[in-house]
Scaffold this motif. Structure first.
Motif, short mmCIF file in Angstrom:
data_model
loop_
_atom_site.label_atom_id
_atom_site.label_comp_id
_atom_site.label_asym_id
_atom_site.label_seq_id
_atom_site.Cartn_x
_atom_site.Cartn_y
_atom_site.Cartn_z
N ILE A 1 37.49 50.08 33.76
CA ILE A 1 36.38 48.90 33.68
C ILE A 1 36.45 47.52 34.01
CG2 ILE A 1 36.23 47.27 30.90
CD1 ILE A 1 37.34 49.19 29.92
N SER A 2 36.16 47.07 34.69
CA SER A 2 35.74 45.97 35.26
C SER A 2 35.88 44.79 34.38
CB SER A 2 35.12 45.31 36.24
OG SER A 2 35.72 47.02 37.09
N LYS A 3 36.63 43.94 34.67
CA LYS A 3 36.17 42.34 34.17
C LYS A 3 37.03 41.47 33.63
CE LYS A 3 38.73 43.58 29.72
NZ LYS A 3 37.60 44.03 27.83
N LYS A 4 36.05 40.37 33.89
CA LYS A 4 37.11 38.84 34.10
C LYS A 4 37.69 38.99 32.99
CE LYS A 4 33.59 36.63 37.26
NZ LYS A 4 33.71 35.42 37.90
N GLU A 5 39.26 38.08 33.50
CA GLU A 5 39.87 38.11 32.41
C GLU A 5 39.70 37.33 31.34
OE1 GLU A 5 44.22 38.02 33.69
OE2 GLU A 5 44.13 39.88 33.15
N SER A 6 39.11 36.16 31.70
CA SER A 6 39.12 34.62 31.20
C SER A 6 37.77 34.42 32.33
CB SER A 6 40.26 33.95 31.04
OG SER A 6 40.77 34.09 32.56
N MET A 7 37.44 32.96 30.94
CA MET A 7 36.38 31.94 31.98
C MET A 7 36.39 31.59 33.05
SD MET A 7 35.55 30.56 28.05
CE MET A 7 35.58 28.74 29.44
N PHE A 8 37.65 31.57 33.02
CA PHE A 8 38.37 31.08 34.47
C PHE A 8 38.91 31.59 35.76
CE2 PHE A 8 39.44 28.10 31.09
CZ PHE A 8 39.03 26.54 31.31
N ALA A 9 38.68 33.00 35.74
CA ALA A 9 38.94 34.15 36.45
C ALA A 9 38.09 34.08 37.38
CB ALA A 9 39.25 36.15 36.13
N TRP A 10 38.97 33.92 38.68
CA TRP A 10 37.70 34.40 40.17
C TRP A 10 36.92 35.64 40.78
CZ3 TRP A 10 36.45 30.80 43.21
CH2 TRP A 10 35.60 31.18 44.09
N ASP A 11 37.85 36.81 39.70
CA ASP A 11 37.24 37.90 39.56
C ASP A 11 37.63 38.57 39.00
OD1 ASP A 11 39.88 38.06 40.54
OD2 ASP A 11 39.63 37.75 42.62
N GLU A 12 36.41 40.21 39.40
CA GLU A 12 36.78 40.81 37.95
C GLU A 12 38.06 41.46 38.35
OE1 GLU A 12 33.70 42.82 38.10
OE2 GLU A 12 32.51 41.94 36.48
N THR A 13 38.69 42.18 36.76
CA THR A 13 40.09 42.77 37.47
C THR A 13 39.44 43.94 37.01
OG1 THR A 13 41.75 40.75 35.88
CG2 THR A 13 41.64 42.85 36.25
N GLU A 14 40.29 45.05 37.31
CA GLU A 14 39.69 46.56 37.08
C GLU A 14 40.61 47.28 36.06
OE1 GLU A 14 40.31 49.93 40.33
OE2 GLU A 14 38.45 49.10 40.25
N TYR A 15 40.28 47.29 34.90
CA TYR A 15 41.59 48.57 34.54
C TYR A 15 41.78 49.45 33.72
CZ TYR A 15 42.21 43.59 31.99
OH TYR A 15 42.09 41.97 32.16
N LYS A 16 42.12 50.42 33.97
CA LYS A 16 42.26 52.20 33.81
C LYS A 16 42.44 52.30 32.00
CE LYS A 16 42.59 53.00 38.65
NZ LYS A 16 43.31 54.20 39.39
N ILE A 17 41.89 52.51 31.28
CA ILE A 17 41.51 53.09 29.56
C ILE A 17 42.24 54.68 29.63
CG2 ILE A 17 41.68 52.25 27.55
CD1 ILE A 17 41.24 49.82 28.85
N PRO A 18 42.63 55.01 28.40
CA PRO A 18 43.06 56.76 28.23
C PRO A 18 40.81 56.45 27.37
CG PRO A 18 44.45 55.95 27.51
CD PRO A 18 43.78 54.78 28.39
#
Length: 1779
Positions: free
Chosen positions: A1590-1607
């Motif tokens: 999943i790639s999504k911004k952590e918060s409104m102010f985040a500069w870029d998307e963060t990638e998460y890996k989830i089962p």
């Protein structure tokens, strides 16, 4: 190395047990400093040199001077919170808080889930002393719905202390489940589980990450709880009752300034202390009340803690504090170690203690405004004086949580308790302590000009400060006058003859006399001052006696084990005989203990702990005795080392048992006072000097002369201040009951007269105040100082100018100063004439005094720097003995030198003490030195003692210099290397221009030198690099001392290796190479039939099958599609193999351990472990994995596997600059490295017949066939796979890592490809760099953290020496693959084919071959190898080839005689990342590999593509058909029936914002709902890792998307819709898409077992099935926290790939395309509209009957009042007007 380091902390218990400078540690220093008995690494300093030859009169000294506790160290605690499960609560938004001490860190919040997945990593850094660190509590808590405004509600917490983690193997818990409990409600049971990794690293520890076990193992929560081995999984709640009765002996104090002012003005001397007791345990604090103005406070209170049992916090901290308006100060601290006062065995007991007195120690008892040693009172460091004693007892009660009277909170409670009887702690007895000062020397020159006296105290007796307060009445004890009188009367009646003498605790002051420039001594000569003190204590000597007996056994055992190690180390014969003797002695000692321990059973004051401990000690000691007996018969030459290790375990156990937790008599302190100021002290445990009529029970120093080194208290004793001896005293001590006083002088050296205080006649029995010696003996001491090595570097050049100073009695002498060396050969005899020693000659022969040798560095200005110290005992020859073998002449021995607590080299010397008889010196043996050396007044070491020499030739290979740093700001330009050994040497050629070419032009030079025959006595070889500047000036760049030349000795005896029997062929059938087992730190012996090996071989089917598969026959059966495979498939398969081999190894290891146990014990433990192991081993047979080609994954650096690639080219680090004074010297050495010298040595005895081959190149000497060292151009290809566990660099606890590569002048920054907010980034990149060896030989791979503003921070880096890899015989340029393929994922990377490589290796090694015989065979040097013969190209065509057979030879190259060695396989190595600011602590790891291709060969193909796999697009379609049996939540307003308005909500874990709801089925009366509703979830999925990306911004102010890996987990919930209030949650189910229970065919068959009993259900994976339909249960927890069924759902899951989904789109809900039909819902939901009368009747007649009646009545009333008010006025008017 480890053992010695951690022992310090274990022994010191925060300073409440006396750390008498750790005498027992002599062995560890000697042997474990080298890390185990490997003759090359071990320092050969004789550990026994000091300790042998010790008789009964004199006790052993201890070498280590510096206090080891209390010094701050760097620690890093890393916690990974992976996920939580089974959290209790409905529809919660949990986050996890990790708290250590004051620091808190939080994970992110996960919405509406009971099993959140976090995978977040936190790091805490500390710089504190170990005892503070290990008492810190780690607390994990789960908090529900916390946000900015509200603090959230606590779900549950879990606590343990850092010490518990540090004592785990590898200092960590890995992938374990912490069980949460609610601190406010202990009846509630388990609140859920958090899965985490916790690790604690101190400087210098390395953490091994265990490779991931398979998921299903870890899902077994109960089997993987976060608790140490041996703690039961079900921990219960318990109450800990600490009763605090009273204290006495508090020092006179009040630190507040006001009190002192008041005292000065008013002179009022009230008790100025307001004490209270504070107890800390498991993160909670409890306090007693404050007793105002009181030196002997009585509290009678108990503090009650409620905590789980067994607790995961080991120590309870009990502290007496002084309450003060400004700030409270600690008076004294004591730690209760729960492991010492409980036992978890079958016949164990709960923690219990007392009632008993505990003694507290801390700073001096002097009355001062500011206490400079305050931290000692806090329990940091070793206490320097008695502070107080406290009467306490501890009990533990396990709670029955179900009973109603238990209060559920865990708050600390304080309650009053009844008084305790006076005799509860034993009968008070009068003790007598006697001491005589026989010698006081080595007094530091700073205090040498003022008069000095010594004070001896025991508890609060003998202390000047205390006794000055009250007028000295007889034998004053501070406290109540009456009490003292009473004690006196009682004691006087007992002993009639005892004159009433006054204690004398201080020697008369005396002015010191100069010994030499650094030290003074006190001129006692024949008159020795004495002290004696009477004191009164409860008689609990039995405790001390038992401890003494066990200590005694342990001391003997330790000494024996040292001897065995010494024998092994110096390679003497028959170590096994000595070990058998040691074990015999041990079992004898144990049986003796059993007969002694049970005496005095009914003595008063015996506590429960006393009884239990006697039982425990007897059982343990008996079992040790039994095991020692059995083991003795099993000791053989082959098993000596293993058995030695087991015997060390006995030693640890005995030491643990000997430590008595209930104190009785306080320790004795000896203070040196100079001009009224306390300078230095020594602390002696009272048990060591306690007298008993039974010899075994007597303290080891009782009635003996002991050498004490006084030291500075507290922090001031750290570092150099603590290294200089403040004073060395020879002291005699005796302590026992006053009535046993008869022979207290019997242990003194004979020949003295007593001098009493003149008290008049009739008092014969008072002790002497001094002794006068009549007899004295004259001796001559000969000190043969031969050489020293590996000394401390004390000058800025990195060298020293060492000389040695030898002290004996009151004399000292100095050797000559040897300039600029760390390995001086003094070869000097020092003669001490006319040494006067007092006492009987025979006693002196058995037990001479110690010689102290100190080594200094001479400086041109200022005083000499201290470099280290060691002790020795001389061998004594009396006048009437013959000077000859076996004792004389003495042999040279190595002595370990210490600087503080660190080893600082070793010294080779011999010492003899010769008595001067009646004829004077004529009788002494002559001194005959070698005649050829004329050194003026300096005498060389005589023949017979100096070693026998023979001629050796040393050949030196000069290769080049690397990484030279600047010297005095100037660059090194024309360096040269000087090699020196034993006075001879050779110089390299000059390098004319270092920057252009740092290699030497002449490769080999040699020199001849005379060296001792005995290899252990070989001097070190010194390498020095100088820079030749203009005008003939030279500057030293750096130096290196090769301490042991053993590995460079060439032994020509290895001829048989060359003449292999050439006519016989040895056939090597090539099955796939076995997995090479990882060498763990312990060597695992695998027998040929062991399961563990079998298991691993199963992994590798033989090659033929793989080749067949490539034809395309068996693809379906294997389930592998060639086109799908990529490099990552191979990598993951390899990681799995690595994990399994590690597991198998652990299993095998635990098996060998078991065998040892079962040899010794009854084998009870064995069944459990072996059962576990079997299940692991048969695992692979069940699920045969498809066969992939694999590579080798090394869990550490490649260098460690191949001995740093120093097979012929060695790197020597050059040092410069002063060595650091840190505890851990290796850490600071890194800053001193100024470059490397590359080369090698070879030494051999010069003999006449040195035959040579025809091809022998005489210029190269022993270094034949070495490549030339001209510059080489290479292409370096660096592959970086991924990094793990990076140290977070940003505030949010994450990092944005990217790779930087530096090689020579090239720097590649891969900044634009940073990976956002990841601590485990997968890079999957390769970089090509061109380089020229030798100029660019060090490759640095760094990981930086990208920052939007400001500079990027370095996270960590790793350095690789490419040159050694390039030239190594292991061929590390390009790893050899397991199999040969010309296309596909396993393509051959090397430009040279296997046949070329083989031909080249055979030519270089002058081997016969390769001869390719019949197809599929090849012969090399009489070995025949086999392999497949055909290869398939891209188009599937077969060709004949020899490559496979050639490759099979390369894979087994180590089996080839002469030239064979293991070739580096195709691999991935795991390298630790380090940060220069935090030396020694890993900042994460990087997985990578490096290929090198010389430019003059064919160019390599394109780089392998290892780009991270792109996640594949999938779409999951879930159709909710129906629900059934949903719980009915609402009561119908109109009809009163139970009903629910059902809807179903679903989402994929991690994508809560994409949650989808069905429409609502209103008014279901049966719990049945019909929906026909479709959810559609698109997602990106990584097949190999089984994770959704999943790639999504952590918060409104985040500069870029963060990638998460989830089962991949699908959550379905059933809800009850409400119009006005919030919807009610009814139940949920979570399906792991990889393995979830197959749906039931009908609603009837669907049961709650599908959730609660997953293990036995058939499991399916949607990724394999693609489509599945069935019934699944919804569950929720009821009030009792048990799962209950709340409904069932009929659903259909359909998985499509992205492309398939595009081709056949569907609508959400019931929309187009492919709409689902509307559900056929019964009309009951609208029934009441159709039958209004029925509904109204129901409403009026049943539900609201009374309400209706009430309303009607009220209405009638209202109408009446209204009418009344309406008609009233008119009526009244009428009446009034009389109408």
């Amino acid at each position: 190395m480890k053992r010695s380091k951690h022992r310090g902390h274990k022994e010191d218990k925060g300073g409440d047990e006396p750390a008498i400078l750790e005498t027992e540690n002599l062995d560890r220093l000697g042997s474990f400093m080298g890390g185990g008995p490997d003759p090359d690494t071990i320092s050969l300093a004789s550990v026994t040199a000091v300790t042998t030859n010790v008789s009964n009169k004199r006790s052993k000294p201890d070498i280590k001077m510096e206090p080891s506790s209390g010094r701050p160290v760097d620690y890093q605690v890393s916690v990974t919170v992976i996920e939580a499960r089974q959290l209790i609560g409905l529809n919660m938004d949990p986050m996890v808080c990790v708290e250590i001490g004051e620091d808190k860190k939080y994970t992110s919040m996960k919405e509406s889930t009971n099993c959140p997945y976090y995978n977040e990593y936190f790091v805490f850094d500390f710089h504190v002393p170990p005892e503070v660190m290990f008492d810190k509590i780690i607390k994990l808590s789960v908090i529900h719905s916390k946000n900015l405004l509200r603090s959230g509600t606590l779900v549950g917490t879990f606590k343990l202390d850092v010490g518990t983690i540090y004592s785990q193997p590898e200092h960590q818990f890995y992938h374990k489940w912490a069980l949460l409990s609610d601190p406010d409600d202990i009846t509630a049971g388990c609140k859920g589980y958090v899965k985490c990794d916790v690790a604690v690293v101190a400087k210098g520890d390395t953490i091994k990450t265990p490779h991931k076990a398979n998921e299903s193992d870890e899902d077994d929560i109960e089997g993987n709880l976060l608790i140490p081995e041996g703690v039961p999984a079900e921990r219960q709640w318990a109450r800990y009752y600490l009763k605090i009765y009273r204290a006495e002996g508090l020092p006179r104090m009040n630190q507040s300034i006001m009190a002192n002012v008041k005292k000065a003005f008013i002179g009022e001397n009230k008790d100025l202390v307001d004490p209270y007791v504070q107890v800390q345990f498991a993160g909670q604090k409890g306090k007693t009340s404050v007793q105002k103005s009181c030196y002997e406070p009585i509290w009678n209170e108990q503090i009650v803690f409620t905590e789980m049992f067994p607790p995961l916090c080991k120590r309870m901290k009990v502290q007496i504090r002084d309450s003060d308006k400004v700030n409270d100060v600690a008076i004294g601290t004591h730690f209760l170690d729960l492991r010492k006062i409980s036992n978890d065995g079958d016949k164990g007991f709960l923690p219990t203690l007392g009632p008993a007195w505990v003694n507290m120690y801390g700073s001096t008892r002097t009355y001062s405004l500011m206490d400079e040693y305050q931290e000692l009172n806090e329990g940091l460091g070793e206490g320097a004086s008695f502070r107080a004693r406290l009467l306490i007892s501890l009990g533990v009660e396990i709670l029955d949580v179900s009973s109603p009277e238990v209060t559920s909170s865990t708050e600390v409670q304080v309650e009053g308790i009844p008084n305790i009887s006076e005799t509860a702690t034993g009968k008070v007895e009068e003790f007598f302590l006697f001491g005589a000062f026989l010698e006081a020397t080595m007094i530091d020159r700073k205090i040498g000009d003022k008069p000095i006296n010594f004070e001896v105290t025991i508890g609060y007796y003998g202390n000047e400060a205390d006794s000055m307060i009250q007028p000295k009445s007889k034998g004053k004890k501070d406290g109540d006058e009456e009490e003292t009188e009473l004690i006196h009367q009682s004691s006087d009646e007992e002993i009639e003859d005892d004159g009433d003498f006054q204690s004398v605790s201080v020697t008369p002051p005396m002015k010191p006399v100069i010994t030499d420039r650094n030290y003074f001594h006190l001129p006692y000569f024949e008159r020795k001052p004495c002290i004696y003190i009477k004191s009164w204590w409860q008689d609990q000597r039995r405790r001390l006696f038992n401890a003494n007996v066990i200590d005694n056994i342990a001391d003997k055992l330790e000494e024996g084990l040292n001897d065995v190690q010494e024998v092994i180390k110096t390679e003497k014969a028959y170590p096994e005989r000595r070990l058998r003797g040691v074990l015999e002695e041990l079992s004898h000692g144990c049986s003796q203990f059993l007969s002694l321990a049970n005496k005095d059973q009914n003595q008063s004051g015996r506590t429960k702990l006393d009884r239990e401990r006697v039982k425990l000690c007897m059982a343990e000691v008996e079992s040790i005795g039994q095991q020692a007996k059995t083991m003795r018969t099993q000791v053989k030459k082959s098993t000596v080392r293993d058995k030695l290790k087991l015997t060390f375990n006995f030693l640890h156990k005995l030491r643990f048992l000997a430590d008595e937790p209930q104190h009785s008599v306080p320790d004795v302190f000896i203070w040196m006072i100079s001009n009224g100021k306390r300078i230095a002290y020594a602390r002696i445990p009272s048990k060591d000097i306690l007298y008993s009529s039974t010899e075994e029970e007597r303290g080891k120093d009782c009635g003996k002369v002991k050498t004490l080194f006084l030291r500075i208290p507290g922090k001031k004793g750290f570092g150099p201040a603590g290294w200089t001896v403040q004073s060395k005293i020879e002291m005699y001590l005796w302590m026992g009951l006053n009535r046993q006083r008869r022979d207290y002088l019997s242990g003194l050296p004979n020949g003295f007269e007593e001098n009493k205080l003149s008290k008049g006649p009739g008092l014969p029995s008072s002790p002497p105040i001094s002794l006068t010696y009549m007899m004295k003996q004259m001796f001559q001491l000969r000190v043969h100082m031969y050489q020293a090595r590996s000394l401390f570097a004390a000058d800025s050049t990195g060298l020293s100018d060492p000389f040695a100073r030898v002290f004996f009695s009151t004399q000292s002498q100095v050797t000559e100063v040897l300039p600029e060396t760390l390995c001086p050969t003094w070869d000097q005899l020092l003669v001490f004439e006319n040494v006067e020693l007092f006492g009987e000659a025979s006693e002196l022969r058995d037990d001479p005094p110690i010689i102290v040798i100190e080594i200094y560095d001479q400086d041109t200005v200022g005083k000499a720097d201290f470099m280290g110290r060691t002790f020795a005992k001389p061998i004594v020859k009396m006048a009437d003995e013959h000077y000859g073998p076996p004792r004389f002449p003495p042999q040279l021995e190595y002595y370990q030198i210490y600087r503080g607590n660190c080893t600082a080299g070793e010294m080779l010397a011999a010492f003899e003490l010769l008595q001067i008889g009646p004829n004077g010196k004529a009788d002494l043996p002559p001194i005959d030195g070698p005649t050829d050396m004329d050194r003026g007044p300096i005498l060389p070491v005589p023949l017979g003692i100096r070693p026998v020499l023979s001629k050796y030739r040393i050949e030196v290979l000069f290769w080049g210099l690397r990484d030279l740093k600047r010297v005095n700001l100037a660059q090194v330009d024309r360096p040269r290397v000087d090699i020196e050994c034993a006075g001879k040497g050779v110089q390299s050629a000059l390098i004319p221009n270092y920057r252009k070419n740092p290699n030497f032009s002449t490769l080999v030079k040699w020199f001849e030198v005379d060296l001792p025959e005995n290899e252990l006595l070989h001097p070190p070889l010194n390498i020095r690099v100088v820079d030749c500047r203009a005008f003939g000036r030279y500057t030293l760049v750096g130096s290196h001392a090769v301490t042991t030349l053993r590995k460079f000795i060439y032994r020509p005896g290895d001829k048989q290796a060359n003449n292999w029997n050439t006519n016989e062929e040895i056939i090597v059938v090539n099955a796939e190479p076995e997995q090479n087992f990882k060498k763990m730190d312990t060597v695992v012996k695998l027998d040929s039939c062991s399961d563990a090996v079998v298991k691993v071989e199963v992994r590798d089917d033989d090659k033929g099958k793989k080749k067949k598969r490539k034809k395309g026959e068996e693809v379906e059966e294997e389930g592998l599609d060639e086109s799908m495979l990529d490099w990552w498939s191979k990598y993951f398969a390899s990681i799995e193999t690595l994990t399994e081999s590690l597991r198998a190894q652990e299993a095998a290891f635990s098996d060998t351990e078991d065998n040892n146990d079962s040899d010794l014990a009854d084998g009870g433990t064995k069944k459990g472990k072996s059962r576990k192991k079997k299940s692991m081993v048969h695992d692979p047979f069940e699920k045969k994995k498809p066969k992939l080609d694999e590579l080798k994954v090394y869990p550490k650096e490649l260098e460690s596997e191949f001995d740093n690639f120093e097979d012929w080219l060695h790197s020597f680090n050059l040092f410069r600059g002063k060595a650091g004074d840190d505890e851990d010297q290796n850490a600071t050495d890194e800053d001193r490295i100024v470059g490397k010298f590359k080369g090698s040595m070879c030494m051999y005895k010069v003999t006449e017949d040195m035959s040579r081959d025809s091809s022998f190149d005489s210029n190269m000497g022993m270094f034949q066939n070495i490549p030339h060292n001209d510059p080489v151009n290479v292409l370096v290809r660096i592959y970086v796979v991924r990094a793990t566990d990076l140290h977070p660099a940003d505030i949010n606890g994450k990092a944005d890592p990217y790779i930087t590569i530096r090689l020579g002048k090239t720097e590649i920054k891969d900044k634009e490809n940073y990976i956002s907010k990841q601590l485990n980034p997968v890079f999957g990149k390769s970089f090509d760099v061109e380089a020229t060896l030798p100029m660019d030989s060090t490759l640095t791979v760094s990981i930086y953290d990208w920052d939007l503003v400001g500079t990027d921070d370095l996270i960590g880096e790793t350095k690789i020496d490419l040159e050694n890899r390039f030239y190594s015989k292991h061929r590390a340029t390009c790893g050899v693959a397991r199999s040969y393929a010309i296309h596909g994922y396993n393509v051959w990377r090397d430009p040279m084919k296997p046949t070329h490589i083989l031909a080249k290796l055979c030519k270089e090694g002058k081997l016969d071959g390769p001869h390719y015989g019949p197809p599929g065979k090849v012969k090399v040097e009489n070995r025949v190898f086999m392999g497949p013969t055909e290869i398939e190209d891209e188009n599937g065509l077969k060709k004949q080839t020899d490559e496979h057979v050639a490759l099979s030879v390369l894979n087994h190259w180590e089996q080839i005689p002469k030239a064979g060695c293991k070739l580096v396989p195709e691999h991935v190595e795991t390298r630790p990342l380090l940060h220069p600011d935090k030396p020694g602590i890993e900042q994460g790891r990087i997985e990578m590999w490096v290929d090198m291709f010389p430019k003059d060969m064919t160019a390599p193909g394109p780089a392998l593509d290892i780009a991270p796999r792109k996640p594949k697009k999938f779409e999951l379609r879930v159709i909710i058909w129906n629900t059934d049996e949903v719980v009915l939540e609402d009561d119908d307003i109109f009809t009163g029936e139970k009903s629910s308005d059902i809807f179903v909500r679903g989402w994929l874990k991690g994508q809560q914002e994409d949650k989808q709801d069905t429409d609502v089925h209103y008014h279901s009366i049966t719990g049945e709902g019909n929906f026909n509703w479709r959810f559609v979830y698109p997602f990106d999925y990584l097949m190999a890792e089984e994770k959704i990306v999943i790639s999504k911004k952590e918060s409104m102010f985040a500069w870029d998307e963060t990638e998460y890996k989830i089962p991949p987990r699908l959550n379905l919930q059933v809800w009850d819709a409400d119009h006005f209030s919030a919807d009610d949650f009814l139940g949920a189910i979570e399906l792991d898409l990889n393995r979830f229970p197959r749906g039931a065919k009908t609603a009837k068959q669907c049961s709650i077992d599908m959730v609660t009993n997953e293990a036995e259900m058939p499991m399916v994976s949607i990724f394999k099935q693609k489509r599945i339909k069935g019934w699944w249960p919804f569950v929720a927890r009821n009030e009792e926290d048990e799962f209950e069924l709340t409904g069932k759902v009929e659903a259909e899951l359909h998985l499509l790939t992205g492309e398939e989904a595009e081709k056949s789109p569907v609508g959400e809900g019931r929309n187009e395309p492919e709409p689902l039909e509307k559900p056929n819902r019964p009309d009951t939901s609208l029934l009441w509209f159709l039958t209004p009368f029925k509904a109204i009747k129901h409403l009026v007649c049943t539900q609201y009957k009374w309400l209706a009646i009430k309303i009607v009545v009220a209405l009638l009333l209202l109408v009446m009042i209204g009418l009344f008010l309406y008609s009233m006025p008119g009526y009244m008017v009428k009446k009034m007007l009389g109408a």
